[in-house]
Scaffold this active site. Structure first.
Site, PDB file in Angstrom:
ATOM      1  N   CYS A   1       0.829  -1.201   0.000  1.00  0.00           N
ATOM      2  CA  CYS A   1       0.000   0.000   0.000  1.00  0.00           C
ATOM      3  C   CYS A   1       0.863   1.251   0.000  1.00  0.00           C
ATOM      4  O   CYS A   1       2.066   1.195   0.255  1.00  0.00           O
ATOM      5  CB  CYS A   1      -0.976   0.008   1.171  1.00  0.00           C
ATOM      6  N   CYS A   2       0.219   2.369  -0.342  1.00  0.00           N
ATOM      7  CA  CYS A   2       0.878   3.663  -0.367  1.00  0.00           C
ATOM      8  C   CYS A   2       2.007   3.669  -1.395  1.00  0.00           C
ATOM      9  O   CYS A   2       1.803   3.306  -2.547  1.00  0.00           O
ATOM     10  CB  CYS A   2       1.364   4.015   1.038  1.00  0.00           C
ATOM     11  N   ILE A   3       3.222   4.007  -1.008  1.00  0.00           N
ATOM     12  CA  ILE A   3       4.353   4.063  -1.931  1.00  0.00           C
ATOM     13  C   ILE A   3       4.994   2.693  -2.148  1.00  0.00           C
ATOM     14  O   ILE A   3       5.733   2.494  -3.121  1.00  0.00           O
ATOM     15  CB  ILE A   3       5.412   5.072  -1.412  1.00  0.00           C
TER      16      ILE A   3
ATOM     17  N   PRO B   1       4.048  -0.106  -3.441  1.00  0.00           N
ATOM     18  CA  PRO B   1       3.911  -0.795  -4.730  1.00  0.00           C
ATOM     19  C   PRO B   1       5.061  -0.555  -5.710  1.00  0.00           C
ATOM     20  O   PRO B   1       5.273  -1.369  -6.623  1.00  0.00           O
ATOM     21  CB  PRO B   1       2.585  -0.244  -5.277  1.00  0.00           C
TER      22      PRO B   1
END
Length: 254
Positions: free
Chosen positions: A160-162, A164
């Site tokens: 999640c968030c950055i 990936p």
């Protein structure tokens, strides 16, 4: 001597070693990989906690890992500025894990049904060099090994968030989301990251904060989380959808 005895008993009294264990029935075995403690130089604490809450509610058995390495730098979160301190990623991550943590070098894909990476700038600073090097970034060797091992074993990966961007760099052609591709008046302040996904080797799929993208071919589930300027409960719900998607792919959802 009383305070010494209490200090020694605290981990037992507070349940730190049992917090992430579910007894009594078969459950998905999920590894969670942290990158420190704090949004600007480690794991985003709300995201990490939300992942652990949703896994607990689903009855998963969780083991927490982090690289035993120095942080890129340390940020004073009250000022948003670097300090002269030096901190260890594993030691800082232990704060979130309540002490129940293992070096990432010991994570074996055979012992787990899935792996999940919370976001926070630590994913781009300590698990990779994306924050500095962008699309030409390097990836921590153990992070790369874990992602490749789970991908090769066709076991689900949640990010999640950055975070990936880690999958985009390591798994060619992976489909992921970091949210929207335009800022939309500041609602998506990190929208520029979406444009880096293709250069990293992945495909970006635009999603809202409460949504997930499931790449069934690669068994990768992603959600934007704090890439969006959204209320905490919406981020919590999106992370819950990501955890649910990961557990469905393990075919062991409680």
């Amino acid at each position: 001597m009383f305070h010494v005895r209490v200090a020694r008993l605290l981990p037992t009294l507070l349940g730190g070693r049992a917090l992430h264990r579910t007894q009594g029935h078969p459950a998905a075995r999920v590894a969670v990989v942290l990158s420190g403690c704090g949004v600007y130089d480690g794991s985003e604490i709300h995201e990490a906690s939300a992942i652990l809450v949703h896994l607990s509610r689903a009855g998963a058995n969780v083991k927490i890992f982090a690289p035993d390495t120095s942080q890129m730098h340390v940020i004073d979160h009250s000022k948003g500025q670097p300090t002269q301190e030096s901190r260890n990623v594993l030691v800082e991550s232990a704060r979130i894990a309540r002490g129940d943590i293992t070096a990432l070098s010991s994570l074996n894909v055979q012992d787990h049904d899935a792996v999940i990476f919370p976001g926070g700038f630590g994913a781009a600073k300590n698990l990779s060099s994306f924050a500095v090097d962008g699309e030409s970034c390097g990836i921590n060797s153990d992070v790369e090994r874990v992602l490749k091992d789970f991908n090769k074993s066709k076991k689900p990966i949640g990010l999640c968030c950055i975070a990936p961007v880690l999958a985009a760099k390591v798994i060619p052609g992976v489909e992921i989301t970091v949210g929207q591709e335009e800022e939309h008046g500041g609602k998506w302040p990190y929208a520029g990251t979406a444009k880096s996904i293709g250069a990293l080797g992945g495909k970006h799929c635009a999603k809202d904060v409460h949504e997930v993208h499931v790449d069934k071919r690669h068994s990768v589930v992603t959600t934007p989380a704090f890439m969006c300027n959204a209320p905490l409960h919406k981020i919590f719900d999106g992370i819950g959808a990501m955890v649910t998607g990961v557990l469905k792919l393990t075919e062991k959802k409680s």
